[in-house]
Enzyme design. Sequence first.
Site, PDB file in Angstrom:
ATOM      1  N   SER A 196       0.772  -0.956  -0.188  1.00 43.99           N
ATOM      2  CA  SER A 196      -0.015   0.189   0.242  1.00 43.99           C
ATOM      3  C   SER A 196       0.910   1.321   0.061  1.00 43.99           C
ATOM      4  O   SER A 196       1.525   1.553   0.895  1.00 43.99           O
ATOM      5  CB  SER A 196      -0.678  -0.043   1.645  1.00 43.99           C
ATOM      6  OG  SER A 196      -1.537   1.637   1.635  1.00 43.99           O
ATOM      7  N   ASP A 233      -5.412   0.458  -9.462  1.00 44.43           N
ATOM      8  CA  ASP A 233      -6.718   1.322  -9.955  1.00 44.43           C
ATOM      9  C   ASP A 233      -7.501   1.007 -11.116  1.00 44.43           C
ATOM     10  O   ASP A 233      -8.468   1.930 -11.155  1.00 44.43           O
ATOM     11  CB  ASP A 233      -6.592   2.605  -9.723  1.00 44.43           C
ATOM     12  CG  ASP A 233      -6.699   3.033  -8.212  1.00 44.43           C
ATOM     13  OD1 ASP A 233      -6.448   2.529  -7.156  1.00 44.43           O
ATOM     14  OD2 ASP A 233      -4.872   4.131  -7.401  1.00 44.43           O
ATOM     15  N   ARG A 265     -14.968   4.840 -10.500  1.00 43.39           N
ATOM     16  CA  ARG A 265     -14.056   4.052 -11.360  1.00 43.39           C
ATOM     17  C   ARG A 265     -15.235   3.541 -11.752  1.00 43.39           C
ATOM     18  O   ARG A 265     -15.554   2.910 -12.860  1.00 43.39           O
ATOM     19  CB  ARG A 265     -13.109   3.566 -11.250  1.00 43.39           C
ATOM     20  CG  ARG A 265     -11.742   4.409 -10.611  1.00 43.39           C
ATOM     21  CD  ARG A 265     -10.309   4.053 -10.163  1.00 43.39           C
ATOM     22  NE  ARG A 265      -9.581   4.796  -9.777  1.00 43.39           N
ATOM     23  CZ  ARG A 265      -8.586   6.375  -9.992  1.00 43.39           C
ATOM     24  NH1 ARG A 265      -9.403   5.950 -11.205  1.00 43.39           N
ATOM     25  NH2 ARG A 265      -8.120   6.605  -9.261  1.00 43.39           N
TER      26      ARG A 265
HETATM   27  C1  S3P Z   1      -2.941   5.973  -3.940  1.00 41.68           C
HETATM   28  C2  S3P Z   1      -2.688   4.770  -3.307  1.00 41.68           C
HETATM   29  C3  S3P Z   1      -3.289   3.404  -3.405  1.00 41.68           C
HETATM   30  C4  S3P Z   1      -4.633   3.388  -4.639  1.00 41.68           C
HETATM   31  C5  S3P Z   1      -4.932   4.457  -4.482  1.00 41.68           C
HETATM   32  C6  S3P Z   1      -4.579   6.245  -4.272  1.00 41.68           C
HETATM   33  C7  S3P Z   1      -1.931   7.102  -3.046  1.00 41.68           C
HETATM   34  O1  S3P Z   1      -4.166   2.884  -2.398  1.00 41.68           O
HETATM   35  O2  S3P Z   1      -5.518   2.833  -4.663  1.00 41.68           O
HETATM   36  O3  S3P Z   1      -5.961   5.579  -5.471  1.00 41.68           O
HETATM   37  O4  S3P Z   1      -2.153   7.878  -3.928  1.00 41.68           O
HETATM   38  O5  S3P Z   1      -0.955   6.595  -2.958  1.00 41.68           O
HETATM   39  P1  S3P Z   1      -3.606   1.414  -1.549  1.00 41.68           P
HETATM   40  O6  S3P Z   1      -2.280   2.321  -0.904  1.00 41.68           O
HETATM   41  O7  S3P Z   1      -4.724   1.600  -0.384  1.00 41.68           O
HETATM   42  O8  S3P Z   1      -3.210   0.339  -2.009  1.00 41.68           O
END
Ligand code: S3P
Length: 435
Positions: free
Chosen positions: A169, A318, A392
């Site tokens: 993440s 995403d 989305r």
């Molecule tokens: C993001 C990280 C992702 C992504 C989100 C944006 C970011 O989430 O799905 O739309 O800007 O760091 P996760 O860190 O929960 O995977």
Amino acid sequence: MSAPWHVAPSGPLVGELAVNGDKSVSHRALLIGALTDGPVEVEGWGDSADTRATLEAVRALGVRVDDHGHGRLTVHGVGLGGLKPPVGAIDVRNAGTLMRLLSGICAMQPAGAFTLDGDASIRTRPMERVAQPLRAMGAEVETTEGRPPVTVTAGRPLAGIEHVLPVASAQVKSAILLAGLRATGPTTVVEPQATRDHTERMLRAAGARVTGSGGRVTLEPAERLRLDRIEVPGDISSAAFLIVAATLIPESRIFLRGIGMGAGRTGILDVLERMGGRVAVFNRRTTDAGEPVADLEVAHAELTASSIRGDEVPALVDELPILALAACCARGKTRVRDAGELRVKESDRLESVRDALWRIGGHIEVEDDGWFIRGVPVRLRGGTVDPHGDHRVAMLGAIAGLYSEEGVTITDPGAIDVSFPGFRALIEAATAVRR
Ligand code: S3P
């Protein structure tokens, strides 16, 4: 609830299309800009409901932000420990990135209590994955049964840690690194798979010592951050919808300029290439704030199924909803695995994407941590899509409508404003002349 939007079947998409500024970088431009000494000029900022929430949040924390319009902002940074505790809770609305990154930033402030709350969807999203490592650094963080609202009581001395993320993440990694800016000793985050690295790049451009990449990153505490200018690239996650539309609709050929090509974001291009897609990448360069960008040319192509799993999931997490549409219209069977994180996004995307595609004629089933899709290389039938409040899924419905027999009605298209408010006007303009 917004009025339904009917998207009619469309002929080819042709010409240059413009997408909004990258949402991930736009959040960080405000949040990291707020921590610098002195003003930061931001260009190409992606204006959306999510990034507006961040703009309002940093203002509520005492940071002056001048909005000059057309994506130009001046963020008058207050220094690493200069945020003022807000009056009442900060409303992050639907923005998970704001919720997670700001938790880390609040933890390293010198004083005050910061409560972060948001909409009904945000209140279902897991926060212990951020709270636990911050507590291990010495922070005081309280969640509500593991979810928002979250209260961070600042002023506790923080020590750098080495944290191994159980789930990849970028939001959690970023929260820990940002807290580490005012900790004693280095902070290291180890990821099971490499995720987007916008935080690391922007902090480096601002003078912080951030080393490592691709799964293990270490940040040294910083005295101050300085950054003159941040150019926000075009959002590849928004571009993905147009890329798939142009790929599916015969005789299409579109250009997209200045799209972010950051590590951990371009997985969709790799998968489409494997499927037989025709996306040319040219004019590669790097912005002042360290972000790689390029121009893209996308032409129609016949697609063949290709499964997605494991290490490549974070780099297209995403984009999985729109890739599911591509898979429904490709020749052959697609298995998507290791995508359990989709259950804790703006909706349970494994279910909401299945529901959307199934209702309009796609052959898609939910499996444990992904989907099984039987692709048929023809237009989908069409019908009605309920986006489940998820931007989305709403945009997926619209692109499916363009490549359908009967069109698709999206019951609540207002959700699109979360990331791409100009999407509907762009689709209507791109299809009006050519139908
Ligand atoms: C993001 C990280 C992702 C992504 C989100 C944006 C970011 O989430 O799905 O739309 O800007 O760091 P996760 O860190 O929960 O995977």
